[in-house]
Design an enzyme around this catalytic site. Sequence first.
Site, PDB file in Angstrom:
ATOM      1  N   PRO A 152      -1.704   4.835   2.173  1.00  0.00           N
ATOM      2  CA  PRO A 152      -0.293   4.885   2.546  1.00  0.00           C
ATOM      3  C   PRO A 152       0.572   3.823   1.873  1.00  0.00           C
ATOM      4  CG  PRO A 152      -1.620   4.005   4.347  1.00  0.00           C
ATOM      5  CD  PRO A 152      -2.574   4.560   3.321  1.00  0.00           C
ATOM      6  N   ASN A 153       1.771   4.261   1.532  1.00  0.00           N
ATOM      7  CA  ASN A 153       2.829   3.412   0.954  1.00  0.00           C
ATOM      8  C   ASN A 153       2.591   3.007  -0.502  1.00  0.00           C
ATOM      9  OD1 ASN A 153       4.492   3.276   3.352  1.00  0.00           O
ATOM     10  ND2 ASN A 153       2.864   2.032   4.243  1.00  0.00           N
ATOM     11  N   ARG A 204       8.490  -1.123  -3.866  1.00  0.00           N
ATOM     12  CA  ARG A 204       8.010  -1.700  -2.605  1.00  0.00           C
ATOM     13  C   ARG A 204       7.648  -3.187  -2.796  1.00  0.00           C
ATOM     14  NH1 ARG A 204       1.971  -0.792  -0.078  1.00  0.00           N
ATOM     15  NH2 ARG A 204       2.368  -1.895   1.863  1.00  0.00           N
ATOM     16  N   TYR A 240       3.738  -6.833  -4.897  1.00  0.00           N
ATOM     17  CA  TYR A 240       2.957  -5.797  -5.582  1.00  0.00           C
ATOM     18  C   TYR A 240       3.351  -5.579  -7.046  1.00  0.00           C
ATOM     19  CZ  TYR A 240       1.574  -4.779  -0.776  1.00  0.00           C
ATOM     20  OH  TYR A 240       1.091  -4.891   0.502  1.00  0.00           O
ATOM     21  N   ASN A 282      -8.103   2.076  -2.311  1.00  0.00           N
ATOM     22  CA  ASN A 282      -7.153   1.136  -1.732  1.00  0.00           C
ATOM     23  C   ASN A 282      -6.584   1.863  -0.523  1.00  0.00           C
ATOM     24  OD1 ASN A 282      -5.106  -0.524  -0.934  1.00  0.00           O
ATOM     25  ND2 ASN A 282      -4.263  -0.857  -2.996  1.00  0.00           N
ATOM     26  N   ALA A 339      -2.802  -0.158   4.573  1.00  0.00           N
ATOM     27  CA  ALA A 339      -2.933  -0.750   5.915  1.00  0.00           C
ATOM     28  C   ALA A 339      -4.052  -0.100   6.735  1.00  0.00           C
ATOM     29  CB  ALA A 339      -1.604  -0.649   6.655  1.00  0.00           C
ATOM     30  N   GLU A 392     -13.830  -1.192  -2.490  1.00  0.00           N
ATOM     31  CA  GLU A 392     -12.542  -1.454  -1.818  1.00  0.00           C
ATOM     32  C   GLU A 392     -11.673  -2.310  -2.737  1.00  0.00           C
ATOM     33  OE1 GLU A 392     -13.124  -3.620   1.822  1.00  0.00           O
ATOM     34  OE2 GLU A 392     -10.971  -4.036   2.053  1.00  0.00           O
ATOM     35  N   HIS A 451      -7.683  -4.108  -3.311  1.00  0.00           N
ATOM     36  CA  HIS A 451      -6.323  -4.449  -2.876  1.00  0.00           C
ATOM     37  C   HIS A 451      -5.626  -5.151  -4.023  1.00  0.00           C
ATOM     38  CE1 HIS A 451      -7.377  -3.378   1.160  1.00  0.00           C
ATOM     39  NE2 HIS A 451      -8.483  -4.087   1.015  1.00  0.00           N
ATOM     40  N   ARG A 455      -2.448 -13.676   3.151  1.00  0.00           N
ATOM     41  CA  ARG A 455      -1.294 -13.065   3.819  1.00  0.00           C
ATOM     42  C   ARG A 455      -1.468 -13.116   5.347  1.00  0.00           C
ATOM     43  NH1 ARG A 455      -0.073  -7.473   1.092  1.00  0.00           N
ATOM     44  NH2 ARG A 455       1.861  -7.778   2.253  1.00  0.00           N
TER      45      ARG A 455
HETATM   46  C1  DQA Z   1      -2.844  -3.532   0.148  1.00  0.00           C
HETATM   47  C2  DQA Z   1      -2.901  -4.616   1.232  1.00  0.00           C
HETATM   48  C3  DQA Z   1      -2.699  -4.012   2.604  1.00  0.00           C
HETATM   49  O1  DQA Z   1      -2.741  -5.020   3.601  1.00  0.00           O
HETATM   50  C4  DQA Z   1      -1.349  -3.330   2.678  1.00  0.00           C
HETATM   51  O2  DQA Z   1      -1.176  -2.715   3.933  1.00  0.00           O
HETATM   52  C5  DQA Z   1      -1.140  -2.344   1.571  1.00  0.00           C
HETATM   53  C6  DQA Z   1      -1.558  -2.724   0.227  1.00  0.00           C
HETATM   54  C7  DQA Z   1      -2.928  -4.126  -1.277  1.00  0.00           C
HETATM   55  O3  DQA Z   1      -3.171  -3.350  -2.210  1.00  0.00           O
HETATM   56  O4  DQA Z   1      -2.723  -5.331  -1.453  1.00  0.00           O
HETATM   57  O5  DQA Z   1      -0.555  -1.292   1.759  1.00  0.00           O
HETATM   58  O6  DQA Z   1      -3.953  -2.669   0.326  1.00  0.00           O
END
Ligand code: DQA
Length: 141
Positions: free
Chosen positions: A9-10, A17, A22, A73, A76, A97, A99, A106
């Site tokens: 998501p996102n 964003r 990012y 990835n 959240a 995994e 990120h 954070r």
């Molecule tokens: C993320 C880190 C997560 O905590 C966050 O909710 C994201 C992006 C990252 O790529 O740093 O959506 O996965």
Amino acid sequence: MKIIVIHGPNLNMLGTREPHIYGSETLEDINEKIRKYAKSLSVEADFFQSNCEGEIISKIQGCQDKYDAAIINAGAYTHYSYAIRDAIAAVSIPFVEVHMSNVYAREDFRHKSVISPVCKGMVCGFGSNSYLAAISALTYK
Ligand code: DQA
């Protein structure tokens, strides 16, 4: 070798964003960068993004006989989705995994990953290069 990169998501909002966290690359830019790097290592990469937990779970379930490995990835969902964790545990290919940000630098809620225990490894903190590091780690002999 064939892999899939699953974005949660996102991540479709990358580029606009929170660019201070990012960066300014769009998801399309990042996928292209991953595709090129993967190709240089003779790896074919497919891509998937969804904001919906169920769609991500269905995609993970479908990975079994289709891919040699997966990079995820989970955004959240990483921090609380036991359903995504169980889906990863249910398929036997390795998941890495990823990120973009250093989640440990954070907010506290980002320090916990419920998917780490069922993944082969984890890369965070290198922006879009986190994905490339995951591919490098998966393929290095
Ligand atoms: C993320 C880190 C997560 O905590 C966050 O909710 C994201 C992006 C990252 O790529 O740093 O959506 O996965």
